[in-house]
Design an enzyme around this catalytic site. Sequence first.
Site, PDB file in Angstrom:
ATOM      1  N   LYS A 163       0.835  -1.221   0.000  1.00 12.79           N
ATOM      2  CA  LYS A 163       0.000   0.000   0.000  1.00 12.79           C
ATOM      3  C   LYS A 163       0.862   1.262   0.000  1.00 12.79           C
ATOM      4  O   LYS A 163       0.674   2.151  -0.813  1.00 12.79           O
ATOM      5  CB  LYS A 163      -0.931   0.018   1.226  1.00 12.79           C
ATOM      6  N   GLU A 189       2.106   6.324  11.154  1.00 10.10           N
ATOM      7  CA  GLU A 189       3.232   5.914  10.300  1.00 10.10           C
ATOM      8  C   GLU A 189       4.404   5.443  11.159  1.00 10.10           C
ATOM      9  O   GLU A 189       4.650   5.996  12.230  1.00 10.10           O
ATOM     10  CB  GLU A 189       3.734   7.126   9.492  1.00 10.10           C
ATOM     11  N   ARG A 190       5.125   4.465  10.666  1.00  9.59           N
ATOM     12  CA  ARG A 190       6.396   4.130  11.321  1.00  9.59           C
ATOM     13  C   ARG A 190       7.388   5.246  10.972  1.00  9.59           C
ATOM     14  O   ARG A 190       7.370   5.771   9.859  1.00  9.59           O
ATOM     15  CB  ARG A 190       6.922   2.788  10.813  1.00  9.59           C
TER      16      ARG A 190
END
Length: 389
Positions: A163, A189-190
Site C-alpha cells: 500500500k 506511520e512508522r
Amino acid sequence: MMQRRQHHNKHPGQIVAVRGNVVDVRFAAPLPNRNQALYTGENDQVVLEVQSHLDPHTVRCIALTVTRTLRRGDTVKDSGAMLTMPVGEGLLGRVLNVFGQPIDRQGEIEAERRDPIHRPPLPMAQRTTRREIFATGIKAIDLLAPLERGGKAGLFGGAGVGKTVLITEMINNMAGRYQGVSLFCGIGERIREAEELYREMKQVGVLDNTIMVFGQMNEPPGARFRVGHATLTIAEYFRDTARRDVLLLIDNIFRFVQSGMEVSGLMGRLPSRVGYQPTLGTELAELEERICSAAGGAITSVQAVYVPADDLTDPSATHTFAHLSASIVLSRRRASQGLYPAIDPLNSDSKMLTPGVVGQLHYQVAQAVRGTLAEYEELKDIISMLGIE
C-alpha cells in the site's frame, strides 16, 4: 506553541484522575466546551482535548501528548478555544506534527493564520461534482478502476502487500503533471517510513509543492486520532482561500480507526462489533465528509486502508468502502507470485468506469479484460491439473 498565549485562566481546573491517555479534570466554574484545548504539566507541555462532560464539575479529556509527568491535583489551564493549525503558502515543503509545529529542523513556519482543526463539512449547496478522471500513470488502476478528480479512492490490503509503496509510486508519477498542492497525512506511520518518504520526495524534487503532517506510531492515540482533522484544515485552506486543487494522500485510515478504538476503550465506552468503538461510523464520517470539491478547487484523496487478516468484511473496511468512489484491492496471492503492484483486478472497482465518463472504447476494453481474467480464474484449477493445452 502559539496557542499557549491565549489562556484565559480565570477558572483553572484540577486533575482528579489519570488513566493512560484519558484525564479527568474538575472545574469549580462553568465547564469548557467539548473539543476545547486545555494545558497542564510543566511549562504547559501536556495538551488535553475535552471529550465529554461527566457531571456539573468534571470533564473527561484525551491527551495529545505523553501523560507520564501528570498526577492528581495538578493545575489545568483552559485555552478558551479549540486546537488550531497554521495555514498558508509558507507551509509548502515543510513537515509538521498535529499541533502545526515543524519537525524537519528547518526553522519556524511562516503561517498566514491559524484555523481550528474541527470544522463542519462544506454545505451541500456549495459542493460540486466533476465527471473528470484523475490519471495516476499506473495502467491497471487507470484501466480497471479509474480515480475521480475531486473524489476519494482507497487502497485496501493486508500487511506487506504494497500500500505504502503504491502511494509513493503515485506521488512520483503525479508530481510532474499535477499542478495543485500535494498533502501527505501519516496516521500511525512508522518513523522509518516517514523518513524514507521525506528523502524520496526531496530526491524527486516535489517537496517544494508538498506539505507532510505526521501523527506517528510512537505518539499517543490522541495525536493519531486528530492528525487527520489537522491535515484537512490545511487542505480546506488551499481549496477555499487559495482556490487550488489539493491531492490528499492518507496512510493509513485503519490507524485512525485504531486510535479511536484505544481512546474509546479508555473513555469507558462499551465496545461494539469485533471490539471496535460504538462511534466508528460517526468518527470516520466526520473525517471523510470534509473531503469534497467546491467551485474554487477540488480535494482528491487517495487513502491506504489496512485490512486486518485480509478480511474485507471487517467493520473498519466496510465503513471505509461506503465513502469511496474507487476501491483498489491489493491481493496477497498476487504479491506472493511476485506481481506488483499486487492489484486484484476482479475485486477493484470504480464508480467512474461507465461509458459516459471514460468513453465507450475504454469501457469495452476494461470489460473484456475483466471477462478474460474471470474466465481464467474459473478454469485455473482445471489448468493446474491438465496443463495449459
